[in-house]
Enzyme design. Structure first.
Site, PDB file in Angstrom:
ATOM      1  N   LYS A 146      63.543  78.781  28.669  1.00 37.82           N
ATOM      2  CA  LYS A 146      62.308  78.365  27.999  1.00 37.82           C
ATOM      3  C   LYS A 146      61.677  79.522  27.238  1.00 37.82           C
ATOM      4  O   LYS A 146      61.160  79.346  26.135  1.00 37.82           O
ATOM      5  CB  LYS A 146      61.314  77.788  29.008  1.00 37.82           C
ATOM      6  N   LYS A 198      71.122  65.411  27.608  1.00 40.84           N
ATOM      7  CA  LYS A 198      70.332  64.515  28.435  1.00 40.84           C
ATOM      8  C   LYS A 198      69.134  63.979  27.659  1.00 40.84           C
ATOM      9  O   LYS A 198      68.615  64.648  26.751  1.00 40.84           O
ATOM     10  CB  LYS A 198      69.907  65.194  29.738  1.00 40.84           C
ATOM     11  N   LYS A 252      62.159  64.642  26.845  1.00 38.44           N
ATOM     12  CA  LYS A 252      61.008  64.538  25.939  1.00 38.44           C
ATOM     13  C   LYS A 252      61.066  65.610  24.854  1.00 38.44           C
ATOM     14  O   LYS A 252      60.446  65.469  23.815  1.00 38.44           O
ATOM     15  CB  LYS A 252      59.694  64.598  26.703  1.00 38.44           C
TER      16      LYS A 252
HETATM   17  P1  ADP Z   1      62.187  66.234  30.470  1.00 41.93           P
HETATM   18  O1  ADP Z   1      63.638  66.657  30.559  1.00 41.93           O
HETATM   19  O2  ADP Z   1      61.983  65.066  29.573  1.00 41.93           O
HETATM   20  O3  ADP Z   1      61.301  67.412  30.160  1.00 41.93           O
HETATM   21  P2  ADP Z   1      61.271  66.572  33.129  1.00 41.93           P
HETATM   22  O4  ADP Z   1      61.948  67.879  33.167  1.00 41.93           O
HETATM   23  O5  ADP Z   1      59.789  66.514  33.112  1.00 41.93           O
HETATM   24  O6  ADP Z   1      61.841  65.715  31.905  1.00 41.93           O
HETATM   25  O7  ADP Z   1      61.855  65.720  34.311  1.00 41.93           O
HETATM   26  C1  ADP Z   1      61.106  65.028  35.268  1.00 41.93           C
HETATM   27  C2  ADP Z   1      62.083  64.419  36.249  1.00 41.93           C
HETATM   28  O8  ADP Z   1      62.939  63.479  35.589  1.00 41.93           O
HETATM   29  C3  ADP Z   1      63.014  65.435  36.893  1.00 41.93           C
HETATM   30  O9  ADP Z   1      63.212  65.078  38.257  1.00 41.93           O
HETATM   31  C4  ADP Z   1      64.294  65.300  36.132  1.00 41.93           C
HETATM   32  O10 ADP Z   1      65.430  65.655  36.899  1.00 41.93           O
HETATM   33  C5  ADP Z   1      64.306  63.826  35.776  1.00 41.93           C
HETATM   34  N1  ADP Z   1      65.002  63.605  34.512  1.00 41.93           N
HETATM   35  C6  ADP Z   1      64.587  64.036  33.288  1.00 41.93           C
HETATM   36  N2  ADP Z   1      65.435  63.666  32.326  1.00 41.93           N
HETATM   37  C7  ADP Z   1      66.436  62.972  32.935  1.00 41.93           C
HETATM   38  C8  ADP Z   1      67.629  62.312  32.463  1.00 41.93           C
HETATM   39  N3  ADP Z   1      67.933  62.300  31.176  1.00 41.93           N
HETATM   40  N4  ADP Z   1      68.433  61.695  33.356  1.00 41.93           N
HETATM   41  C9  ADP Z   1      68.109  61.705  34.678  1.00 41.93           C
HETATM   42  N5  ADP Z   1      67.010  62.297  35.184  1.00 41.93           N
HETATM   43  C10 ADP Z   1      66.175  62.930  34.342  1.00 41.93           C
HETATM   44 NA    NA Z   2      62.822  69.459  31.600  1.00 39.19          NA
END
Ligand code: ADP
Ligand code: NA
Length: 330
Positions: A114, A197, A200
């Site tokens: 990051k 993946k 957001k």
């Molecule tokens: P982002 O990747 O959108 O920033 P976060 O890191 O806030 O999402 O993830 C919040 C939760 O959702 C975590 O437990 C993460 O492992 C799960 N998560 C996020 N994206 C995915 C995905 N594409 N597939 C499965 N689980 C996910």
């Molecule tokens: Na993330």
């Protein structure tokens, strides 16, 4: 015997959770309520580590909480709250920060990733100590188990190390949390870039299905999902990542096994799969969207519910902080 305790948090950093958050994380939180004493937290302290807009943060926290309630987090059975309303998180984080090695914290790969993206001069100290705050979140509630995705494994390992180190140095104080690995967790990928993946921070909004997308919008995204030049519907995450992703989403939302779906779509085209998936998504998300709206239509009631959650959380958090302070001579 008391049910094992589980803690998990999610950041209010978007206007809606996406399908990856739901299928990869939050949906499992709902199921865990049956077997665990669950503490679920909207982690807004974490959400300010990389810059934020004060005008939208509070509303995003409300939307996150409303969505958690809408998918089935039950505030009677579980403790649902907003992190900044329980001051003990910051207080314990300071103590834990003082037993964390600078070198140890510097090895956290998520910070490195990051910080590199932001430009390392601009990355905040808060972003650097984020894993220490996460350890405080977990240890405050004496959590036995923490559901974690791959991206948070190293951070949970740090939480375990800090708990053990504190216990050894100052006397038994914290439960050492274990990772709760959810089997069959669908890894949901980006509809426009199916080898990455769904996130957001994805470059294209068309690649993400938000929980709050209306049916026309999600159908359009599914229609334009990137697939491949073949025509056979089989599950091949490497050779056909787009189709594999559509099948994963379909399976997770409908409860039908992948093999069952592959058999059912034998001889049919990608268009048929996409059309039916759009319907499956509509059916799954419409009730969640309606319930989310109901919670958001009454912000005073929602805030009251969250204040009650914070009250419940604080009882546990304050006891742990007091025990910690006693151990270290405060
Ligand atoms: P982002 O990747 O959108 O920033 P976060 O890191 O806030 O999402 O993830 C919040 C939760 O959702 C975590 O437990 C993460 O492992 C799960 N998560 C996020 N994206 C995915 C995905 N594409 N597939 C499965 N689980 C996910
Ligand atoms: Na993330």
């Amino acid at each position: 015997p008391a049910r094992p305790r589980v803690f998990s948090g999610i950041q209010p950093t978007a206007d809606s959770f996406h399908l990856g958050n739901y299928l990869g994380a939050v949906r499992h939180w709902v199921a865990l309520q049956d077997s665990h004493d669950a503490f679920y937290c909207v982690v807004d302290l974490h959400a300010i580590t990389a810059g934020h807009d004060p005008k939208v943060l509070k509303q995003r926290s409300r939307v996150a909480a409303a969505q958690l309630l809408a998918v089935g987090i039950d505030p009677e059975r579980s403790t649902l709250f907003v992190q900044s309303q329980v001051a003990e998180h910051s207080q314990l984080a300071w103590v834990l920060g003082c037993i964390t090695g600078f070198g140890e914290a510097s090895r956290m790969t998520q910070f490195k990733d990051k910080a590199q993206k932001q430009g390392s001069e601009r990355a905040s100290v808060g972003l650097f100590t984020y894993p220490v705050l996460m350890a405080a979140d977990i240890l405050l509630y004496q959590a036995d188990a923490v559901p974690v995705g791959e991206d948070q494994r190293q951070h949970l390992e740090l939480s375990r190390d800090l708990a053990q180190r504190f216990n050894t140095t100052f006397g038994p104080t914290f439960t050492v949390p274990a990772p709760h690995i959810v089997k069959d967790t669908a890894k949901i990928t980006d509809l426009q870039d199916p080898t990455s993946k769904m996130s957001k921070s994805s470059s294209s909004p068309a690649g993400i299905i938000d929980l709050l997308d209306d049916p026309a919008r999600s159908a359009k995204k599914i229609r334009s999902a990137v697939t491949d030049t073949g025509r056979e519907i089989v599950f091949d995450a490497v050779g056909k990542p787009g189709i594999a992703n559509l099948l994963s989403i379909y399976s997770a939302l409908s409860g039908r096994g992948i093999d069952d779906l592959v058999a059912a779509y034998d001889g049919k085209g990608y268009g048929d799969l996409k059309k039916d998936l759009a319907e499956v998504v509509r059916e799954a998300l419409t009730p969640i969207q309606e319930r989310t709206r109901t919670y958001l239509d009454d912000p005073a009631q929602l805030d009251k519910l969250l204040a009650q959650g914070a009250e419940k959380a604080r009882v546990v958090a304050a006891a742990t902080l007091r025990a910690t302070y006693d151990r270290i001579g405060f």
